[in-house]
Design a protein around this motif. Structure first.
Motif, short mmCIF file in Angstrom:
data_model
loop_
_atom_site.label_atom_id
_atom_site.label_comp_id
_atom_site.label_asym_id
_atom_site.label_seq_id
_atom_site.Cartn_x
_atom_site.Cartn_y
_atom_site.Cartn_z
N ASP A 51 0.83 -1.21 0.00
CA ASP A 51 0.00 0.00 0.00
C ASP A 51 0.86 1.26 0.00
OD1 ASP A 51 -2.26 -1.56 0.03
OD2 ASP A 51 -2.68 -1.28 2.17
N LEU A 52 1.98 1.23 0.71
CA LEU A 52 2.86 2.39 0.75
C LEU A 52 3.45 2.67 -0.63
CD1 LEU A 52 4.33 4.53 2.56
CD2 LEU A 52 6.23 2.91 2.65
N VAL A 53 3.87 1.62 -1.32
CA VAL A 53 4.43 1.79 -2.66
C VAL A 53 3.37 2.36 -3.60
CG1 VAL A 53 5.54 0.65 -4.62
CG2 VAL A 53 6.08 -0.06 -2.27
N ASN A 54 2.16 1.89 -3.49
CA ASN A 54 1.08 2.41 -4.33
C ASN A 54 0.70 3.84 -3.94
OD1 ASN A 54 0.91 -0.02 -5.73
ND2 ASN A 54 -0.61 -0.87 -4.33
N LEU A 55 0.81 4.13 -2.66
CA LEU A 55 0.41 5.44 -2.14
C LEU A 55 1.18 6.59 -2.77
CD1 LEU A 55 -1.13 7.01 0.21
CD2 LEU A 55 0.98 6.69 1.53
N VAL A 56 2.47 6.39 -3.03
CA VAL A 56 3.29 7.50 -3.54
C VAL A 56 2.93 7.86 -4.98
CG1 VAL A 56 5.21 7.05 -1.97
CG2 VAL A 56 5.19 5.97 -4.23
N GLY A 57 2.08 7.05 -5.61
CA GLY A 57 1.63 7.36 -6.96
C GLY A 57 0.42 8.27 -7.02
N ASN A 58 -0.11 8.63 -5.86
CA ASN A 58 -1.28 9.52 -5.85
C ASN A 58 -0.91 10.90 -6.39
OD1 ASN A 58 -2.79 7.51 -4.68
ND2 ASN A 58 -2.62 8.30 -2.59
N ASN A 59 -1.72 11.42 -7.29
CA ASN A 59 -1.51 12.76 -7.87
C ASN A 59 -0.14 12.89 -8.53
OD1 ASN A 59 -4.05 13.69 -6.76
ND2 ASN A 59 -3.00 13.82 -4.79
N ALA A 60 0.34 11.81 -9.13
CA ALA A 60 1.72 11.78 -9.63
C ALA A 60 1.80 11.65 -11.15
CB ALA A 60 2.47 10.63 -8.97
N ALA A 83 6.59 11.54 -4.56
CA ALA A 83 6.81 10.64 -3.42
C ALA A 83 6.84 11.43 -2.12
CB ALA A 83 8.10 9.85 -3.62
N ALA A 84 7.56 12.55 -2.12
CA ALA A 84 7.68 13.35 -0.91
C ALA A 84 6.33 13.91 -0.48
CB ALA A 84 8.67 14.49 -1.13
N ALA A 85 5.54 14.38 -1.44
CA ALA A 85 4.25 14.96 -1.09
C ALA A 85 3.36 13.94 -0.39
CB ALA A 85 3.57 15.49 -2.35
N ASN A 86 3.36 12.73 -0.88
CA ASN A 86 2.52 11.70 -0.27
C ASN A 86 3.07 11.21 1.07
OD1 ASN A 86 0.21 11.02 -2.17
ND2 ASN A 86 1.94 10.97 -3.59
N LEU A 87 4.40 11.12 1.18
CA LEU A 87 5.00 10.70 2.44
C LEU A 87 4.88 11.79 3.50
CD1 LEU A 87 8.24 8.95 1.13
CD2 LEU A 87 6.23 7.84 2.11
N ALA A 88 4.86 13.05 3.07
CA ALA A 88 4.78 14.17 4.02
C ALA A 88 3.35 14.44 4.48
CB ALA A 88 5.36 15.43 3.38
N ASP A 89 2.38 13.90 3.81
CA ASP A 89 0.98 14.12 4.16
C ASP A 89 0.70 13.51 5.54
OD1 ASP A 89 -1.78 14.26 4.39
OD2 ASP A 89 -2.16 13.64 2.32
N SER A 90 0.31 14.32 6.49
CA SER A 90 0.08 13.83 7.86
C SER A 90 -0.99 12.75 7.91
CB SER A 90 -0.31 15.00 8.77
OG SER A 90 -1.49 15.64 8.31
N ALA A 91 -1.88 12.74 6.93
CA ALA A 91 -2.92 11.72 6.90
C ALA A 91 -2.35 10.33 6.65
CB ALA A 91 -3.94 12.06 5.81
N ASN A 92 -1.09 10.27 6.18
CA ASN A 92 -0.48 8.98 5.87
C ASN A 92 0.52 8.51 6.93
OD1 ASN A 92 -1.87 8.84 3.42
ND2 ASN A 92 -0.28 10.01 2.35
N ALA A 93 0.58 9.21 8.05
CA ALA A 93 1.58 8.89 9.08
C ALA A 93 1.44 7.45 9.58
CB ALA A 93 1.47 9.87 10.24
N ALA A 94 0.23 7.04 9.89
CA ALA A 94 0.03 5.68 10.41
C ALA A 94 0.34 4.63 9.35
CB ALA A 94 -1.41 5.52 10.90
N LYS A 95 0.04 4.94 8.11
CA LYS A 95 0.32 4.00 7.02
C LYS A 95 1.83 3.81 6.83
CE LYS A 95 -3.91 5.35 4.58
NZ LYS A 95 -4.48 6.00 3.36
N LYS A 96 2.56 4.90 6.96
CA LYS A 96 4.02 4.81 6.84
C LYS A 96 4.60 3.94 7.95
CE LYS A 96 4.97 9.16 7.07
NZ LYS A 96 5.73 10.43 7.11
N ALA A 97 4.20 4.21 9.17
CA ALA A 97 4.72 3.46 10.31
C ALA A 97 4.39 1.98 10.20
CB ALA A 97 4.17 4.04 11.62
N ALA A 98 3.16 1.68 9.79
CA ALA A 98 2.75 0.29 9.64
C ALA A 98 3.58 -0.41 8.57
CB ALA A 98 1.27 0.21 9.28
N ALA A 99 3.88 0.29 7.48
CA ALA A 99 4.65 -0.30 6.40
C ALA A 99 6.08 -0.62 6.83
CB ALA A 99 4.67 0.63 5.19
N VAL A 100 6.70 0.30 7.54
CA VAL A 100 8.08 0.08 8.00
C VAL A 100 8.14 -1.10 8.97
CG1 VAL A 100 10.00 1.07 9.29
CG2 VAL A 100 8.76 2.47 7.63
#
Length: 649
Positions: A222-231, A331-348
């Protein structure tokens, strides 16, 4: 067993007694302890550029709005605005009222016939910098004329396979485990015999299976797919209308197996920016974020796929550079989005749990396993090769066309790209790292207002490029991973001061020249290069300083070691390795106590009776409270005015 267990204490006591009986003239004089290196002022900070931020406006980059996108309305178009110094589409020429003479004699408008015949059918627009444009196309001519059979295969696979599947082989020893955990598949495994006439599309699942359908790895996918949003690259392609290289020159040799992939509708098939490159870069960044133990290797793989687009004849270097910029920003825009914080942590968390289980490693052994590849089984096993290729692919050899000394801006939110790689740094510190490792200004396309084009993430993963002001590094070993131990390989300059705190270990391996000095208050600071500690004084008030350089660790200024919990560790490699692991102090070494620990590296095994000169200095003052030498229960130190020698008994 009890007698053996008591030996370290007896050894320490015997050495302490020996120390009290040995000394030289300088060491017997009243000891004056120098002051710590002076503070160099507040830590450097990097302000957010005073321009519209990509991360704040990324949602404007919509594929469906491609026909109407402009610099003013679309973030994906705006971030690539540096391309306008090379090529201007018709809309920009008309809007700006530019006439032919203003373009140095080049036609203000090129007819948009889009016939597909080389030299004809170029998109609406005008060449602004003929030298850069010609070099851009000439690069492809040369690359396609000289590609190897191996490159031809890879270029085909990287074109036809899903980009997520392709770049995952940057995981090296972890590739099989990653692909199995992600449940990645591809139908493109080789170049079919009839590929020159038949177009094969990948029916695999690219990044794998995400969400709840993949309980052990779905969050990672999901994280890999997430960075493709608005890209999407489509709005930028439609705006810039810059043709693919084979439409500019008949000397470009498109890979025969990719001829069926050439679009029959040039007007909707612009070259700038490269969509494959953008997707590969953002996928590689997401994977590097999840598994930072392969950070530089994954970034290298992302840029390698971009170069394969040139070798295939499908894109030019500027197309690929544009893809890198947009892919990185997306990639940075999607990773920096605070709405994705939990998704990032779960992925790592999930990535490490699953990959450790699959490889039989633990938190203590995973990083070394991730780096255990060889040239035979990991195309990215060589750090030096990766570094050279990455730097080359950032500019593809273009010469600067503008001033090179302009300080690098750092985009808003870009610091998130180093969040897992440099977890012990603050967001403000990561911004400084990005600034001090950025490319010089002046290269074609790279001088966007925010700074996305100039970022060198490979170098940033190796820590600071310069110390300005006080640089305080605090590492908590209990958190594991890079918090426990990390190595910086950049050549660090500047006039600042390094202050090392916390329980972790920081290793320095560059040809460093910073001048403000070093203060070690806790944890371990290791010198893996001769000039690891720059040109200033080194002051050890509470940690372990390690000399592990390939020759004598050279401290240009003073070395001061206080009493208490301080240690100087020398990893000596023996006569055959010269002075490896010893310490040379340019001026005065002041030893007010603490421990000297001598270890032996690279299989070196000295014998009883050997005399080791472990420290040389302009002047040596004071003594260690304890000296410990691996494998020897009795050591006799000889403190001389300019050296310390140990006789092994």
């Amino acid at each position: 067993m009890q007698q053996l267990a008591a030996r370290p204490l007896l050894l320490a006591l015997s050495i302490a007694v020996a120390l009290s009986a040995c000394g030289g003239s300088d060491t017997d004089a009243p000891l004056v302890i120098p002051a710590a290196p002076a503070d160099q002022g507040a830590a450097e900070t990097v302000a957010v550029p005073a321009t519209t931020a990509f991360v704040d406006t990324v949602a404007t980059n919509q594929r469906g709005d491609a026909r109407y996108a402009t610099l003013a309305t679309n973030a994906g178009v705006r971030v690539l605005g540096g391309f306008l110094s090379v090529w201007k589409p018709l809309t920009e020429i008309v809007d700006a009222g530019v006439t032919a003479p203003a373009l140095d004699g080049f036609p203000a408008v090129v007819a948009s016939t889009w016939s597909g015949v080389p030299g004809d059918g170029t998109p609406d627009g005008a060449i602004v910098n003929a030298a850069v444009h010609q070099a851009n196309i000439a690069y492809v001519v040369n690359a396609t004329a000289n590609r190897t059979a191996e490159q031809a295969v890879q270029a085909y696979l990287d074109d036809r396979r899903g980009k997520g599947y392709s770049v995952s082989d940057g995981m090296g020893p972890l590739t099989a485990a990653w692909r199995a955990a992600a449940q990645q598949t591809t139908s493109i495994t080789s170049v079919a015999a009839d590929a020159t006439t038949v177009l094969y599309n990948d029916s695999g699942n690219n990044t794998g299976v995400g969400g709840s359908a993949n309980a052990s790895f779905g969050s990672v996918v999901d994280l890999v797919n997430l960075v493709g949003n608005n890209a999407s690259t489509e709005p930028a392609k439609r705006f810039y209308k810059y043709a693919r290289p084979y439409r500019w020159s008949g000397s470009v040799q498109v890979l025969p197996s990719l001829v069926p992939a050439k679009s029959p509708t040039p007007a909707t098939d612009g070259g700038f920016p490269s969509g494959h490159s953008a997707e590969a870069v953002r996928d590689a960044i997401a994977m590097a974020y999840a598994v930072p133990e392969r950070y530089q290797e994954m970034l290298s793989r992302g840029l390698e796929l971009g170069e394969m687009r040139i070798i295939a004849g499908m894109h030019s270097p500027l197309d690929v550079i544009g893809g890198r910029i947009l892919g990185t920003a997306s990639a940075a825009a999607n990773l920096a989005d605070s709405a994705n914080a939990a998704k990032k942590a779960a992925a790592v968390t999930q990535a490490h749990a699953a990959l450790m289980a699959a490889t039989g490693t633990s938190a203590d052994t995973f990083a070394s396993y991730a780096q255990s590849g060889t040239a035979a089984n990991d195309r990215f096993a060589s750090y030096a090769t990766n570094k050279a290729n990455y730097l080359r692919r950032l500019t593809f050899g273009f010469a600067p066309v503008g001033a090179t000394t302009v300080a690098a801006p750092v985009p808003k939110g870009a610091e998130v790209l180093l969040e897992t790689r440099l977890p012990y740094l603050s967001e403000a510190q990561r911004r400084v790292v990005l600034k001090t490792t950025a490319l010089p200004a002046g290269y074609p396309v790279l001088d966007d207002a925010e700074g996305w084009g100039r970022m060198n993430l490979f170098a940033a993963a190796d820590g600071y490029g310069a110390f300005n002001g006080n640089v305080t590094i605090s590492m908590d070993a209990s958190k594991g991973g890079f918090n426990a131990a990390d190595r910086w390989r950049n050549d660090i300059g500047g006039s600042g001061k390094l202050i090392k705190q916390g329980t972790g270990t920081l290793k320095l391996a560059g040809a460093n020249t910073w001048s403000g000095g070093t203060e070690l208050t806790a944890g371990t600071l290791q010198g893996d290069s001769v000039a690891a500690f720059g040109t200033g004084d080194v002051y050890n008030s509470g940690g372990t300083l390690v000399a592990n350089a390939p020759a004598a660790l050279r401290l240009a200024g003073q070395y001061t070691q206080l009493s208490g919990g301080t240690t100087l560790e020398l990893d000596v490699a023996g006569a055959s390795a010269g002075s490896q692991g010893t310490l040379t102090v340019g001026t005065t070494a002041t030893i007010a106590g603490g421990t000297l620990r001598v270890k032996f590296a690279n299989g070196y095994k000295p014998k009883a009776g050997d005399v080791l000169t472990v420290i040389t200095a302009g002047s040596l003052k004071g003594k260690f409270s304890t000296i410990m030498v691996d494998g020897f229960s009795n050591v006799t130190p000889a403190y001389n005015p300019g050296s310390l020698a140990l006789t092994l008994n």
